[in-house]
Design a protein around this motif. Structure first.
Motif, PDB file in Angstrom:
ATOM      1  N   GLY A  16      -5.553  39.887 -70.698  1.00 18.47           N
ATOM      2  CA  GLY A  16      -5.736  41.287 -70.344  1.00 18.47           C
ATOM      3  C   GLY A  16      -6.822  41.523 -69.312  1.00 18.47           C
ATOM      4  O   GLY A  16      -7.619  40.645 -69.008  1.00 18.47           O
ATOM      5  N   GLU A  17      -6.807  42.732 -68.758  1.00 21.77           N
ATOM      6  CA  GLU A  17      -7.752  43.094 -67.704  1.00 21.77           C
ATOM      7  C   GLU A  17      -8.342  44.482 -67.955  1.00 21.77           C
ATOM      8  O   GLU A  17      -7.779  45.275 -68.697  1.00 21.77           O
ATOM      9  CB  GLU A  17      -7.056  43.100 -66.335  1.00 21.77           C
ATOM     10  N   ILE A 117      -7.147  35.553 -54.962  1.00 26.11           N
ATOM     11  CA  ILE A 117      -6.542  36.858 -55.212  1.00 26.11           C
ATOM     12  C   ILE A 117      -7.397  37.477 -56.305  1.00 26.11           C
ATOM     13  O   ILE A 117      -7.985  36.771 -57.107  1.00 26.11           O
ATOM     14  CB  ILE A 117      -5.066  36.702 -55.662  1.00 26.11           C
TER      15      ILE A 117
ATOM     16  N   SER D  69      -0.030  41.391 -68.746  1.00 23.87           N
ATOM     17  CA  SER D  69      -1.269  40.996 -68.062  1.00 23.87           C
ATOM     18  C   SER D  69      -0.991  39.878 -67.079  1.00 23.87           C
ATOM     19  O   SER D  69       0.075  39.276 -67.087  1.00 23.87           O
ATOM     20  CB  SER D  69      -2.311  40.515 -69.077  1.00 23.87           C
ATOM     21  N   GLY D  70      -1.971  39.589 -66.235  1.00 19.39           N
ATOM     22  CA  GLY D  70      -1.931  38.386 -65.420  1.00 19.39           C
ATOM     23  C   GLY D  70      -1.352  38.528 -64.023  1.00 19.39           C
ATOM     24  O   GLY D  70      -1.311  37.545 -63.284  1.00 19.39           O
ATOM     25  N   THR D  71      -0.906  39.725 -63.672  1.00 20.64           N
ATOM     26  CA  THR D  71      -0.422  39.905 -62.304  1.00 20.64           C
ATOM     27  C   THR D  71      -1.053  41.157 -61.682  1.00 20.64           C
ATOM     28  O   THR D  71      -1.486  42.060 -62.390  1.00 20.64           O
ATOM     29  CB  THR D  71       1.113  40.082 -62.247  1.00 20.64           C
ATOM     30  N   ILE D  72      -1.091  41.159 -60.386  1.00 21.96           N
ATOM     31  CA  ILE D  72      -1.535  42.356 -59.650  1.00 21.96           C
ATOM     32  C   ILE D  72      -0.680  42.443 -58.383  1.00 21.96           C
ATOM     33  O   ILE D  72      -0.467  41.432 -57.709  1.00 21.96           O
ATOM     34  CB  ILE D  72      -3.057  42.297 -59.342  1.00 21.96           C
ATOM     35  N   LYS D  75       1.893  39.695 -57.958  1.00 16.29           N
ATOM     36  CA  LYS D  75       1.510  38.292 -57.831  1.00 16.29           C
ATOM     37  C   LYS D  75       0.631  37.874 -59.010  1.00 16.29           C
ATOM     38  O   LYS D  75      -0.162  38.674 -59.521  1.00 16.29           O
ATOM     39  CB  LYS D  75       0.734  38.062 -56.527  1.00 16.29           C
ATOM     40  N   THR D  76       0.742  36.614 -59.394  1.00 16.69           N
ATOM     41  CA  THR D  76      -0.109  36.111 -60.461  1.00 16.69           C
ATOM     42  C   THR D  76      -1.546  35.997 -59.957  1.00 16.69           C
ATOM     43  O   THR D  76      -1.791  35.711 -58.786  1.00 16.69           O
ATOM     44  CB  THR D  76       0.356  34.722 -60.937  1.00 16.69           C
ATOM     45  N   THR D  77      -2.477  36.223 -60.887  1.00 15.49           N
ATOM     46  CA  THR D  77      -3.900  36.192 -60.523  1.00 15.49           C
ATOM     47  C   THR D  77      -4.597  34.914 -60.990  1.00 15.49           C
ATOM     48  O   THR D  77      -5.799  34.767 -60.797  1.00 15.49           O
ATOM     49  CB  THR D  77      -4.632  37.385 -61.155  1.00 15.49           C
ATOM     50  N   THR D  79      -4.926  34.217 -64.098  1.00 17.93           N
ATOM     51  CA  THR D  79      -5.413  34.537 -65.442  1.00 17.93           C
ATOM     52  C   THR D  79      -4.203  34.633 -66.380  1.00 17.93           C
ATOM     53  O   THR D  79      -3.059  34.607 -65.921  1.00 17.93           O
ATOM     54  CB  THR D  79      -6.222  35.840 -65.410  1.00 17.93           C
TER      55      THR D  79
END
Lengths: 362, 362, 362, 362
Positions: A16-17, A117, D69-72, D75-77, D79
């Motif tokens: 999570g973020e 990123i 979670s884990g993308t932004i 795209k994957t980050t 995490t």
């Protein structure tokens, strides 16, 4: 191993973020048959929750936990327990300026260098918001430890900047901790701390301090030398908390000022129980609990978010000026207390299960 | 995981006892093609060796390392490297008194409670002698890091009791460290430290102190949040060393006395390289190296072995008096320096390989 | 994790090469208090030893095991047990031809591609000689399992090429296994197998076959779904043995020819004990032991070393002809029996300790 | 380690139950920068989805995946990526009868013995429904492998009971797999298989069979001997799938019927590329990929759920009669294909990252 999991037999995986859909944690290895519902977890999250008082960030999050798996009819089944805390405050602001530069003493720069990123909003994955997952998982560990061993975990603020609590660990009264906003078990000192934090907040600045934590009721024998010593795993867990910069157990750094003849903890027979007269060891000897209270301290730096103009560099590596804005925690210490407690519960619960695996077989 | 292994991709497994056949370590995950012979390892063991000077224990051990596997024609093959250090001094003394009681602040009591059986001679597995394996394995990690990244690992004594080196980390001259018995890079201070340790030895007492260590040349990007942060794994490794009681990175505990506005490390463009003006972060931000030197400190308690009469309890839990005898290290600090260095090399090498696994794929 | 370790709580780390100094294994997590000496281990190594009969390789190795750590006064201390088997036959031959090419169906090519460097003598690390370490460690696991649970581990040759034992697992008489060179519990069939293997050896060829193994006396409850299922960890352990190409449990591949109505194992009350009338499940349901004998089979390919001319490529990738020479095992099956047994003991012992960690807590 | 996680560097943690809130999986260690959205994952879930055809269970689940979670920005980050598949069909039926007894060849009995508590609805955690998480995570692994290495993963039904596809692996046309309900790349054989499965369904019975899977485009060098051999980790992953009873790679069990002289795979120079003329090795030698297609097979037993009267025991251990009812998969094979593919992708992706960590450093 991937780095978002902690523990061997009692194992948590965090995701999570800060401004994503939420924070979650999967707890593997919780023994079956433990009574568990959201009500066992929520009180600890409430202690960590933002917006709880005038000296914490004003971000408004209910931090309501939902159990997604692992229980039936209010009891654990021995299978993974998934906990989810939905974010209310999802990417709403304009983060375009922050995306271009690296805030001083934040993880913006290192995440950029490592991953190429970056989830800018609220720091993304590097936000202390992810510790909500630690606290939720820790609540389960605490319940296991309390029910199985009678362990009590007692954390509190030991210092805010130069305001320091001098009470000996054994003289701490746990009931005083929650009587004030700062979680220091000394009311007059707590008042001064609150005043100091509010002053820092008003000036857009921030403060650090020290959390002390005691694990009472831990039996002798927990810890797996030579690497997975109990204090080693506690140290790792504490340094994994956002903004922490140091860990010490028992006499810690101050103990280096003594001699062996004054520092050694003398064993004695306390009515049939072996105890030590002093506790410079902090409850561990050779990496294994000795039955005395485990006492350790964690140093937290002043929050890097300040409402000031600061020099820094941008993504192109050129010098720029950045002006901090918005909500911030002028001091993480009050909210760090439940996090320190939770992390110590995770470590201890894992070692308790490891201890059970080997004990008294031959 | 069993507790005698450390690391994920660069992984060491340690075995052996103080007065058994020897100390060994198996190193998994050393990349293939590294030139390696006993000569690469022995110098580090010589720094840790007992009997090296008047301020260390007089136990006489050559600590000669033998490579048992993992190389061919002087190069690593990518398969496990087994290192063995045979003990010269095997169970010779009479340990019958020590078998009946628990030495204060040693691990006798906790090993007894955990395992129900105990290798008494020299503390068995709880002896600091097992760190010979750490140092041997660390020598390989150092060579990997030096050849692949140009990393330099520089440890030294920061304080002996109240005698404290005040030089800033960036001003330390590594060449001064080995000029004196105590491994403090300031000759006049070192003299005072030696005198102090000798005085403690003569009075049968012991001293503690602090080791500071710098990892220079570490690129940005190493460390795996949120749990396997670089500083978290360093903290664990340091607290796994015998007699250590505390760890701090960067500003550490002293940093709690500052404010955010003074504590934040300002980024700047140093001729095309992003650096920070101060290094309160100690080279890590959010659990990831930021390219600045990694600087941390480890507190070591006064050696619990003292040549004094001390009260304690025996195996039946009854109060008895114990009189320490024989050889002892009046202060572990000089010999702790190569151990701290080695442990940090193990952690860093593991994180370097983990970093390589993920980097620049998409 | 590095790939030379197996297990979580009972964990073995293997090192060594075919023609290096020897083969070693470190066993972490053996519970304290187990009576253990070399005599507990050597008989199993003798079963795996080369040169034991006319149908195995003539390489002469005593395979004497030495305990280097982890015991005191003939009992385990709960700390790592290090075992070492010194090689008698160290790099003596001329391997210059073999260094230039890749033997068909050996690991020469893949080790070369993976590591860029290769210990040629006897296959180096890829040699089946490293399984001596598995067998030595497995002997400890067997003793733990036998003493703590009464588990018996019974392996035997099920087939050599098309010569197949048709006895049902429950009708196997373990006492017949060691009555013949091939370890098949049927004397007349064993005679035919020996004849067949000797014929293959004379013609410079080799044979494969199947080992069947039973774990009797395993209580219900061992295995950690959903990934660390007992059969999953057994499968991994078996496919990690040199030359193995398949694993099946219970009805295995043949079970695909049935229907649910004939394949299901019916539970019944056997005088107060729940058992099943058939054992198509092979003693596991959903990854967890069900109290019935665990029965599985492992397929071993014909030994790739044959005394024939074979085409292949050299290090430059060019076609060449290679002529096999020297000693070889015309069939690995007889020596594979103790290896299969040992690997299953390692897996089972690990799961037994994991089971203890969680059981009956709430 | 807790048993609900798989992998080292690319690591999945699975949670959820058949009739709970849903099935989830957390994927740690996905490299940053991969384009990823729900559309990359959903097609694979659709292949595993219940209710997809007349020969699968009629349970109706959309199996829509949500990335938590884990993308932004798509795209994957780098995490953790959290995936959740909400259950539509939550505990609606009456499970009171099933709670009292143990279905034959299901995990009811072993879960009861292991945990002392059991989520009865749909088998709870022991349900094959949890493989939805495997498939979702596998979709990410496949994308990593495809983009980074060009790997293609091709699974298909090799046999349904005695109906067996005899096409050689290299002659399989992947485009034929999805042309029929049963996922067998031979249309006339597939027709017969469908007929056979429908007949079994009508009679309340069930069938088993074999899935074959090929990993094409895997470079040489993947796999970490001596325990984490590529085939060993594949075997573990396959035996972790519900209802699987066997695994074989390359020639597998049939290879035991050959001799070394016919079984060995001859290397040759194929226009500058080293290849083998046959592929009895199945693409691995000594635990490491050799550049040839990796080919393996997995045996699945007939589904234990049948619509018949069966004897069994109840919770008190007494003999009772149980009558199966409701929806069931008469044959798991068609839906097993995407699960086998996904599990192999998880294993391969983990080994790819481990390979990257060590390669070409010195």
């Amino acid at each position: 191993m991937a780095g978002d999991s902690l523990g061997t037999l009692f194992r948590v995986t965090n995701y999570g973020e800060s401004h994503g859909k939420g924070i979650g944690v999967v707890v593997e290895g919780c023994p079956a048959g433990l009574a568990l519902s959201e009500e066992d977890i929520q009180p600890y999250l409430d202690k960590r929750r933002p917006g709880q008082s005038s000296i914490t960030t004003r971000r408004d999050e209910a931090d309501s936990v939902e159990i997604l798996s692992g229980t039936i009819d209010g009891k654990t089944t021995g299978t993974p327990i998934s906990l989810f805390i939905r974010n209310k405050d999802q990417r709403s602001k304009d983060y375009s300026e922050m995306a271009q530069l690296f805030r001083p003493s934040h993880a913006d720069y290192t995440y950029h260098k490592k991953y190429g990123i970056r989830d800018v909003a609220g720091g993304g994955r590097s936000s202390a918001r992810i510790t909500a997952g630690h606290v939720a998982a820790g609540a389960i560990a605490r319940k296991v430890l309390h029910q199985a061993l009678g362990v009590d975990i007692i954390g509190y603020v030991k210092s805010i900047q130069d305001l320091e609590l001098t009470t000996e660990p054994e003289d701490i009264n746990p009931e005083l901790i929650e009587t004030n906003l700062v979680r220091c078990p000394n009311e007059s000192l707590a008042d001064k701390m609150v005043t100091k934090i509010e002053k820092a907040r008003k000036s857009g600045d921030s403060l650090g301090g020290i959390v002390e934590c005691q694990l009472r009721g831990v039996p002798a024998g927990l810890g797996e030398p030579v690497f997975d010593k109990l204090e080693a795993d506690l140290a790792k867990a504490m340094l994994a908390i956002n903004a922490s910069k140091g860990f010490e157990i028992g006499s810690g750094f101050a103990g280096t000022l003594e001699q062996g003849s004054t520092h050694n903890d003398i064993f004695f027979d306390d009515d049939g129980v072996v105890r030590t007269r002093s506790n410079n060891s902090g409850g561990v000897l050779g990496g294994i609990s000795n039955g005395m209270p485990i006492v350790f301290r964690v140093a937290f730096k002043p929050t890097p978010t300040i409402i000031r103009e600061q020099e820094t560099v941008n993504k192109e590596g050129r010098d720029v000026v950045f002006h901090g804005r918005g909500r911030h925690d002028p001091c993480v210490l009050p909210r760090a207390v439940p996090i320190v407690e939770a992390m110590s519960a995770l470590v201890l619960c894992d070692h308790f299960l490891r201890f059970r695996a080997y004990k008294e077989l031959f």
